[in-house]
Design a protein around this motif. Sequence first.
Motif, PDB file in Angstrom:
ATOM      1  N   HIS A 409       1.318 -11.097  -3.588  1.00  0.00           N
ATOM      2  CA  HIS A 409      -0.119 -10.922  -3.350  1.00  0.00           C
ATOM      3  C   HIS A 409      -0.496  -9.450  -3.432  1.00  0.00           C
ATOM      4  O   HIS A 409       0.328  -8.560  -3.277  1.00  0.00           O
ATOM      5  CB  HIS A 409      -0.557 -11.516  -2.013  1.00  0.00           C
ATOM      6  CG  HIS A 409       0.174 -10.977  -0.804  1.00  0.00           C
ATOM      7  ND1 HIS A 409       0.788 -11.799   0.118  1.00  0.00           N
ATOM      8  CD2 HIS A 409       0.384  -9.713  -0.358  1.00  0.00           C
ATOM      9  CE1 HIS A 409       1.336 -11.054   1.071  1.00  0.00           C
ATOM     10  NE2 HIS A 409       1.099  -9.788   0.804  1.00  0.00           N
ATOM     11  N   SER A 410      -1.772  -9.197  -3.697  1.00  0.00           N
ATOM     12  CA  SER A 410      -2.267  -7.827  -3.734  1.00  0.00           C
ATOM     13  C   SER A 410      -2.413  -7.294  -2.316  1.00  0.00           C
ATOM     14  O   SER A 410      -2.529  -8.063  -1.350  1.00  0.00           O
ATOM     15  CB  SER A 410      -3.621  -7.772  -4.441  1.00  0.00           C
ATOM     16  OG  SER A 410      -3.517  -8.218  -5.775  1.00  0.00           O
ATOM     17  N   VAL A 411      -2.417  -5.971  -2.199  1.00  0.00           N
ATOM     18  CA  VAL A 411      -2.625  -5.320  -0.904  1.00  0.00           C
ATOM     19  C   VAL A 411      -3.655  -4.212  -1.080  1.00  0.00           C
ATOM     20  O   VAL A 411      -3.538  -3.384  -1.984  1.00  0.00           O
ATOM     21  CB  VAL A 411      -1.309  -4.724  -0.346  1.00  0.00           C
ATOM     22  CG1 VAL A 411      -1.596  -3.861   0.891  1.00  0.00           C
ATOM     23  CG2 VAL A 411      -0.319  -5.826   0.005  1.00  0.00           C
ATOM     24  N   LEU A 412      -4.667  -4.222  -0.229  1.00  0.00           N
ATOM     25  CA  LEU A 412      -5.620  -3.117  -0.166  1.00  0.00           C
ATOM     26  C   LEU A 412      -5.364  -2.384   1.141  1.00  0.00           C
ATOM     27  O   LEU A 412      -5.671  -2.898   2.218  1.00  0.00           O
ATOM     28  CB  LEU A 412      -7.065  -3.622  -0.223  1.00  0.00           C
ATOM     29  CG  LEU A 412      -8.148  -2.554  -0.027  1.00  0.00           C
ATOM     30  CD1 LEU A 412      -8.095  -1.505  -1.133  1.00  0.00           C
ATOM     31  CD2 LEU A 412      -9.541  -3.194   0.055  1.00  0.00           C
ATOM     32  N   ARG A 413      -4.773  -1.202   1.051  1.00  0.00           N
ATOM     33  CA  ARG A 413      -4.426  -0.430   2.250  1.00  0.00           C
ATOM     34  C   ARG A 413      -5.415   0.718   2.403  1.00  0.00           C
ATOM     35  O   ARG A 413      -5.408   1.676   1.637  1.00  0.00           O
ATOM     36  CB  ARG A 413      -2.991   0.103   2.153  1.00  0.00           C
ATOM     37  CG  ARG A 413      -2.446   0.629   3.484  1.00  0.00           C
ATOM     38  CD  ARG A 413      -0.960   0.988   3.353  1.00  0.00           C
ATOM     39  NE  ARG A 413      -0.332   1.144   4.661  1.00  0.00           N
ATOM     40  CZ  ARG A 413      -0.209   2.304   5.318  1.00  0.00           C
ATOM     41  NH1 ARG A 413      -0.683   3.411   4.766  1.00  0.00           N
ATOM     42  NH2 ARG A 413       0.375   2.355   6.494  1.00  0.00           N
ATOM     43  N   SER A 414      -6.275   0.595   3.410  1.00  0.00           N
ATOM     44  CA  SER A 414      -7.280   1.615   3.704  1.00  0.00           C
ATOM     45  C   SER A 414      -6.759   2.465   4.853  1.00  0.00           C
ATOM     46  O   SER A 414      -6.612   1.973   5.976  1.00  0.00           O
ATOM     47  CB  SER A 414      -8.605   0.940   4.083  1.00  0.00           C
ATOM     48  OG  SER A 414      -9.600   1.897   4.341  1.00  0.00           O
ATOM     49  N   THR A 415      -6.479   3.750   4.573  1.00  0.00           N
ATOM     50  CA  THR A 415      -5.667   4.541   5.488  1.00  0.00           C
ATOM     51  C   THR A 415      -6.378   5.778   6.016  1.00  0.00           C
ATOM     52  O   THR A 415      -6.903   6.584   5.248  1.00  0.00           O
ATOM     53  CB  THR A 415      -4.361   4.980   4.786  1.00  0.00           C
ATOM     54  OG1 THR A 415      -3.755   3.849   4.160  1.00  0.00           O
ATOM     55  CG2 THR A 415      -3.382   5.579   5.783  1.00  0.00           C
ATOM     56  N   ARG A 416      -6.341   5.934   7.323  1.00  0.00           N
ATOM     57  CA  ARG A 416      -6.764   7.165   7.986  1.00  0.00           C
ATOM     58  C   ARG A 416      -5.554   8.079   8.104  1.00  0.00           C
ATOM     59  O   ARG A 416      -4.445   7.627   8.406  1.00  0.00           O
ATOM     60  CB  ARG A 416      -7.313   6.830   9.378  1.00  0.00           C
ATOM     61  CG  ARG A 416      -7.916   8.008  10.123  1.00  0.00           C
ATOM     62  CD  ARG A 416      -8.498   7.574  11.450  1.00  0.00           C
ATOM     63  NE  ARG A 416      -7.474   7.283  12.438  1.00  0.00           N
ATOM     64  CZ  ARG A 416      -7.589   7.513  13.752  1.00  0.00           C
ATOM     65  NH1 ARG A 416      -8.705   8.043  14.231  1.00  0.00           N
ATOM     66  NH2 ARG A 416      -6.622   7.208  14.581  1.00  0.00           N
ATOM     67  N   PHE A 417      -5.725   9.359   7.861  1.00  0.00           N
ATOM     68  CA  PHE A 417      -4.627  10.339   7.914  1.00  0.00           C
ATOM     69  C   PHE A 417      -3.486   9.966   6.961  1.00  0.00           C
ATOM     70  O   PHE A 417      -2.304  10.044   7.318  1.00  0.00           O
ATOM     71  CB  PHE A 417      -4.060  10.483   9.329  1.00  0.00           C
ATOM     72  CG  PHE A 417      -5.089  10.742  10.387  1.00  0.00           C
ATOM     73  CD1 PHE A 417      -6.128  11.641  10.176  1.00  0.00           C
ATOM     74  CD2 PHE A 417      -5.027  10.089  11.603  1.00  0.00           C
ATOM     75  CE1 PHE A 417      -7.079  11.888  11.165  1.00  0.00           C
ATOM     76  CE2 PHE A 417      -5.969  10.322  12.595  1.00  0.00           C
ATOM     77  CZ  PHE A 417      -7.000  11.225  12.383  1.00  0.00           C
ATOM     78  N   GLY A 418      -3.814   9.531   5.762  1.00  0.00           N
ATOM     79  CA  GLY A 418      -2.762   9.153   4.827  1.00  0.00           C
ATOM     80  C   GLY A 418      -3.318   8.687   3.495  1.00  0.00           C
ATOM     81  O   GLY A 418      -4.478   8.953   3.151  1.00  0.00           O
ATOM     82  N   LEU A 419      -2.488   7.954   2.762  1.00  0.00           N
ATOM     83  CA  LEU A 419      -2.831   7.516   1.409  1.00  0.00           C
ATOM     84  C   LEU A 419      -3.375   6.094   1.415  1.00  0.00           C
ATOM     85  O   LEU A 419      -2.694   5.159   1.837  1.00  0.00           O
ATOM     86  CB  LEU A 419      -1.592   7.585   0.507  1.00  0.00           C
ATOM     87  CG  LEU A 419      -1.808   7.209  -0.960  1.00  0.00           C
ATOM     88  CD1 LEU A 419      -2.631   8.287  -1.665  1.00  0.00           C
ATOM     89  CD2 LEU A 419      -0.466   7.019  -1.671  1.00  0.00           C
ATOM     90  N   SER A 420      -4.608   5.948   0.964  1.00  0.00           N
ATOM     91  CA  SER A 420      -5.167   4.618   0.707  1.00  0.00           C
ATOM     92  C   SER A 420      -4.733   4.199  -0.688  1.00  0.00           C
ATOM     93  O   SER A 420      -4.625   5.031  -1.597  1.00  0.00           O
ATOM     94  CB  SER A 420      -6.688   4.635   0.798  1.00  0.00           C
ATOM     95  OG  SER A 420      -7.114   4.917   2.111  1.00  0.00           O
ATOM     96  N   ALA A 421      -4.511   2.906  -0.870  1.00  0.00           N
ATOM     97  CA  ALA A 421      -4.074   2.436  -2.190  1.00  0.00           C
ATOM     98  C   ALA A 421      -4.428   0.969  -2.381  1.00  0.00           C
ATOM     99  O   ALA A 421      -4.447   0.175  -1.428  1.00  0.00           O
ATOM    100  CB  ALA A 421      -2.569   2.628  -2.359  1.00  0.00           C
TER     101      ALA A 421
END
Length: 491
Positions: A409-421
Amino acid sequence: MKNFSSTLTQGFNVNKINPLWYLAIGVATMALTHMTFSIELMAWVSSVPFLIYLSLTQGWKSRLTFFLALVMAWSFVVTKIISDPIPLVLIFLYSIPISLFHLPGYLIWSKFKNQKYALFLFPAIMVIMEWIQYTFTPLASWGVAAYTMHDNVSLIQTVSLFGLAGLSFLIYWVNASIANIIIKRKTTILTFQLPLIVLFLLIAFGSIRYDLSKANGIDTITVAAVGTDSKASGLPLPTKESNEQVKTALFKRTRTAANGGAKIISWTEAAIFIMPEDEKEWINAIKELAAELNITLVASYVSPISQTPLRYENKYQFIDSSGNITHTYLKHEPVPGEPAVQGKSPLKVADIKGTKVAAAICYDYDFPYLAKGYGELGADMVILPSSDWRGIDPVHTEMAAFRAVEQGHSVLRSTRFGLSAAITPYGEMVSQMSSFDDNDKIMYAQLPTKGVTTLYSLIQDSFVYLCIGFLSFMAIVSRSKNKSKPTTIDD
């Protein structure tokens, strides 16, 4: 091959070097292998010096010295990810337990290394211990050998077959094989040809799988990760004035993302702190926002429930485009020491116009079991509000790619103090945004509306169970041999 074995026999002799040098080299290679600032190639040899040391020494003093060296190595590894606001004590909270989990693999190998098929003892035990760690302890999957390949898109594809265990087994097998060749100064099919063939086949499989993923057109949906201005991470709690500023910026960016075409939008973990007495009004506001913009919104925030001591709910509201809350989720796996109420509600998947969408929070996705739960529910996409720190950036986001490949499955990682991808089911980061860069804190991406079926999602941890079966078989064989040995009686 005979000439190669002959060259080894006439060349390097492990006995000519003080065994302590092997420990020193092992500490250095292990420190260069894992987490940030790592060298991928080191993973294939990092355990070799330790195995050579154990083959040259005996006795409890030797084993105690080895354990201390192992702790030192992992302490150096964990030190690489320590940065503000993480306390130094975290080094030993992780390095000592990880060392204890790895210790049995080394010690059992050193005791039975001369038995038939003992070459597979080391990788089998290491894989079992890694599985126990990330399945039954709060340490999650940190330190797992498979993650050392996070930059190798071809080898990452192998976790779609057997999960982390399969790739870790191959890495440990190569280490044991190299150590065996150096110690015995000869090659065998099991130590040379076979691991090379398996490695080649897996690289070929991964390359073909990844290339085929781009061969055909697929339906996609526009998604967006929206960043926050909040820097709060505990006491003192943010003021109402600062909270209002954070809220205004969040809503503005969410509107911009929706106007830019995003249909699914995720905020970061702890995007804002909401006091319990304000939560009802807050929930109504975010429901109205989602309905107004006709978007699916994963609104992640923290709600303190006490200040002495500090306790809070680290949660998200999953809101559909009609403004309805499909479910509320509390972080299931708080980081050790995090004063968050642990969520225990069943995992849920929402159908968003034919795409099954789920969500978790940050550290949750360091546990393969949780991703497996969403795999069983048929999730096509998992939203992952997250909050990192500089030391684990970007490796923590790269670890999430393994969950995507495992379960398809796809992942949408929304990140504070880091890398969103935005990560496809093949581990490809089709869009990235660092919160440390000067940007508008909005990341757009196109992700597939459908996931893919993987072998691992079907057989799950069967490879680990196979390793457990092999270990049981070796134990039975060893016990039978001991019983069959003739006893001698001294007159």
